[in-house]
Design a protein around this motif. Structure first.
Motif, PDB file in Angstrom:
ATOM      1  N   MET A  71       0.905  -0.995   0.013  1.00 27.12           N
ATOM      2  CA  MET A  71      -0.067   0.123   0.081  1.00 27.12           C
ATOM      3  C   MET A  71       0.924   1.162  -0.005  1.00 27.12           C
ATOM      4  O   MET A  71       1.845   1.342   0.980  1.00 27.12           O
ATOM      5  N   THR A  72       0.826   1.942  -0.949  1.00 33.23           N
ATOM      6  CA  THR A  72       1.464   3.366  -1.079  1.00 33.23           C
ATOM      7  C   THR A  72       0.783   4.554  -0.760  1.00 33.23           C
ATOM      8  O   THR A  72      -0.300   4.600  -1.294  1.00 33.23           O
ATOM      9  N   SER A  73       1.443   5.400   0.011  1.00 29.22           N
ATOM     10  CA  SER A  73       0.794   6.846   0.287  1.00 29.22           C
ATOM     11  C   SER A  73       0.655   7.508  -0.994  1.00 29.22           C
ATOM     12  O   SER A  73       1.604   7.556  -1.860  1.00 29.22           O
ATOM     13  N   GLY A 131       0.528   5.684   8.328  1.00 28.85           N
ATOM     14  CA  GLY A 131      -0.165   4.568   8.854  1.00 28.85           C
ATOM     15  C   GLY A 131      -1.575   5.077   9.581  1.00 28.85           C
ATOM     16  O   GLY A 131      -2.498   4.190   9.617  1.00 28.85           O
ATOM     17  N   ASP A 158       8.284   5.579   2.830  1.00 31.99           N
ATOM     18  CA  ASP A 158       7.187   4.798   2.192  1.00 31.99           C
ATOM     19  C   ASP A 158       7.435   3.402   1.914  1.00 31.99           C
ATOM     20  O   ASP A 158       6.927   2.322   2.171  1.00 31.99           O
ATOM     21  N   VAL A 159       8.802   3.096   1.316  1.00 28.43           N
ATOM     22  CA  VAL A 159       9.231   1.733   0.854  1.00 28.43           C
ATOM     23  C   VAL A 159       9.733   1.100   2.158  1.00 28.43           C
ATOM     24  O   VAL A 159       9.369  -0.318   2.367  1.00 28.43           O
ATOM     25  N   ASP A 215       6.299   0.072   4.270  1.00 21.16           N
ATOM     26  CA  ASP A 215       5.436  -0.838   3.673  1.00 21.16           C
ATOM     27  C   ASP A 215       6.157  -2.227   3.941  1.00 21.16           C
ATOM     28  O   ASP A 215       5.359  -3.145   4.120  1.00 21.16           O
ATOM     29  N   ARG A 216       7.529  -2.458   3.833  1.00 24.04           N
ATOM     30  CA  ARG A 216       8.353  -3.673   4.051  1.00 24.04           C
ATOM     31  C   ARG A 216       7.884  -3.949   5.553  1.00 24.04           C
ATOM     32  O   ARG A 216       7.735  -5.067   5.802  1.00 24.04           O
ATOM     33  N   CYS A 226       5.716  -2.954   7.885  1.00 21.84           N
ATOM     34  CA  CYS A 226       4.334  -3.560   8.338  1.00 21.84           C
ATOM     35  C   CYS A 226       3.819  -4.852   7.682  1.00 21.84           C
ATOM     36  O   CYS A 226       3.236  -5.785   8.400  1.00 21.84           O
ATOM     37  N   GLY A 227       4.185  -5.124   6.311  1.00 17.24           N
ATOM     38  CA  GLY A 227       3.718  -6.315   5.821  1.00 17.24           C
ATOM     39  C   GLY A 227       4.596  -7.510   6.459  1.00 17.24           C
ATOM     40  O   GLY A 227       4.078  -8.469   6.601  1.00 17.24           O
ATOM     41  N   ARG A 262      -2.627   1.285   7.929  1.00 21.30           N
ATOM     42  CA  ARG A 262      -1.919   0.190   7.925  1.00 21.30           C
ATOM     43  C   ARG A 262      -1.811  -0.237   9.541  1.00 21.30           C
ATOM     44  O   ARG A 262      -1.836   0.754  10.446  1.00 21.30           O
ATOM     45  N   CYS A 273      13.700  -4.275   8.187  1.00 19.45           N
ATOM     46  CA  CYS A 273      13.454  -4.319   6.886  1.00 19.45           C
ATOM     47  C   CYS A 273      14.265  -5.735   6.185  1.00 19.45           C
ATOM     48  O   CYS A 273      14.489  -5.717   4.960  1.00 19.45           O
TER      49      CYS A 273
END
Length: 366
Positions: A1-3, A176, A244-245, A248-249, A251-252, A290, A349
């Protein structure tokens, strides 16, 4: 998911450049500026302004969609927000299970200046209402317990009672969770954590759409001298370019790890807002973009918790969180009211399968 703000953020500076200007943000390391004649409209003195801060705050304001000021630490930002909004005789409410240094600030300093300080646990925060409170400070998810409260409801009820709200959004970042969009008056955050992301700086920020509050916050920074260093501001700006990168990593990976940890025999309890049986799940779905990169696990006892933290090769036994390196610690060692075997785990990460294999092996060895 990207802002939707992430791509534009990366080009805020670039789209204003002239031919031959450097693409990377220059670091302005100067306490004095060439200032003949009237100083209006120009950089004047290093305690008042700095070109590196100015662009950093432009980026932070873009992320928060609100005026923003930077500070030399998260507690510097929290202090500025509180000292800008309370006076002798004010009554404030803070979470009893939030970040403990906020409670220390209130107890050791604000209470000595004629400010009445009351505490409530996050899960009981709305009990008794908000009548008579001038400032209500909230933290959702709470640190370290990860309980959540309805920020929109709190903002609405506090405003109706004549007070203002301050929310600490460190754990989720503007990518988030967006407290200002939910009606909160002031946001504070420790940018030492995920915003900077590399565990190499101390910074914080205050954001608000209330012009009077921001004027007071700016005055507090200028008069108190609680200013960020230009190098730290430069580092934070660089960290934001990969937020952002990284987010995302992180949270996933946290979601995957939380789901697997629920099935491990060594884990007595787990908290993560993204688990359907977590008490915060429904609210987190409604309130956040997120579920975050923090989770907590409770093991059998303190000794096993320490063994796990100190032997897992892909976990740093360290305080703080939000860096590219996954880290873990027993929060009871700082006096938090948690089980001695409670572990706050910040997911970094690392490739998630490699990270899981290391965590699983360390748990299996207990």
């Amino acid at each position: 998911m990207t802002s939707p703000k992430a791509g534009e953020m990366l080009h805020l500076r670039g789209n204003a450049l002239g031919k031959g200007d450097p693409v990377a943000l220059p670091l302005t390391q100067s306490s004095m500026f060439h200032l003949p004649g009237a100083p209006d409209g120009h950089a004047t003195y290093g305690r008042v302004d700095n070109p590196t801060w100015v662009h950093l705050e432009h980026v932070l304001s873009h992320l928060e969609d609100a005026p923003c000021l930077s500070f030399p630490s998260g507690m510097g930002a929290i202090s500025a927000a509180l000292f800008a909004t309370v006076t002798a005789g004010s009554r404030i409410l803070i979470p009893s299970d939030g970040y403990y240094v906020t409670r220390l600030l209130a107890d050791r300093f604000l209470s000595q200046l004629g400010v009445s300080v009351e505490e409530r646990a996050t899960t009981e925060f709305t009990d008794g209402g908000f009548d008579g409170f001038d400032v209500v400070f909230v933290e959702s998810p709470s640190n370290p317990g990860l309980d959540m409260i309805d920020l929109a409801a709190v903002a609405r009820d506090v405003r109706a009672a004549g007070g203002i709200t301050i929310a600490d959004n460190t754990t989720l970042t503007p990518l988030g969770q967006r407290p200002l969009d939910l009606g909160i008056d002031v946001v504070v955050a420790s940018d030492t954590k995920a915003m900077g992301g590399h565990s190499d700086l101390l910074m914080g920020h205050v954001a608000s759409r209330n012009d009077q509050v921001m004027e007071r916050v700016e005055e507090w920074r200028r008069v108190s001298g609680a200013i960020p260093g230009p190098h730290e501001a430069w580092l934070l700006h660089r960290g934001l370019e990969t937020l952002d990168v990284r987010f995302d990593r992180m949270c996933g990976s946290a979601q995957i790890l939380a789901e697997r940890l629920t099935a491990h025999d060594a884990v007595k309890q787990i908290r993560y807002p993204g688990l359907p049986d977590d008490p915060t799940y429904a609210l987190a779905q409604a309130q956040t973009a997120r579920f975050g990169f923090l989770l907590s696990i409770t093991l059998e006892d303190e000794a096993k918790a320490e063994q796990f933290i100190n032997t897992c090769p892909l976990l740093r036994p360290a305080t703080s969180f939000g860096g590219v390196h996954s880290s873990a610690e027993r929060r009871a060692r700082w006096g938090d009211d948690v089980d001695p075997a409670f572990i706050r785990l910040s997911v970094g990460c690392e490739p998630v399968e490699e990270l899981w294999q290391a965590i699983e092996a360390s748990l299996n060895a207990l």
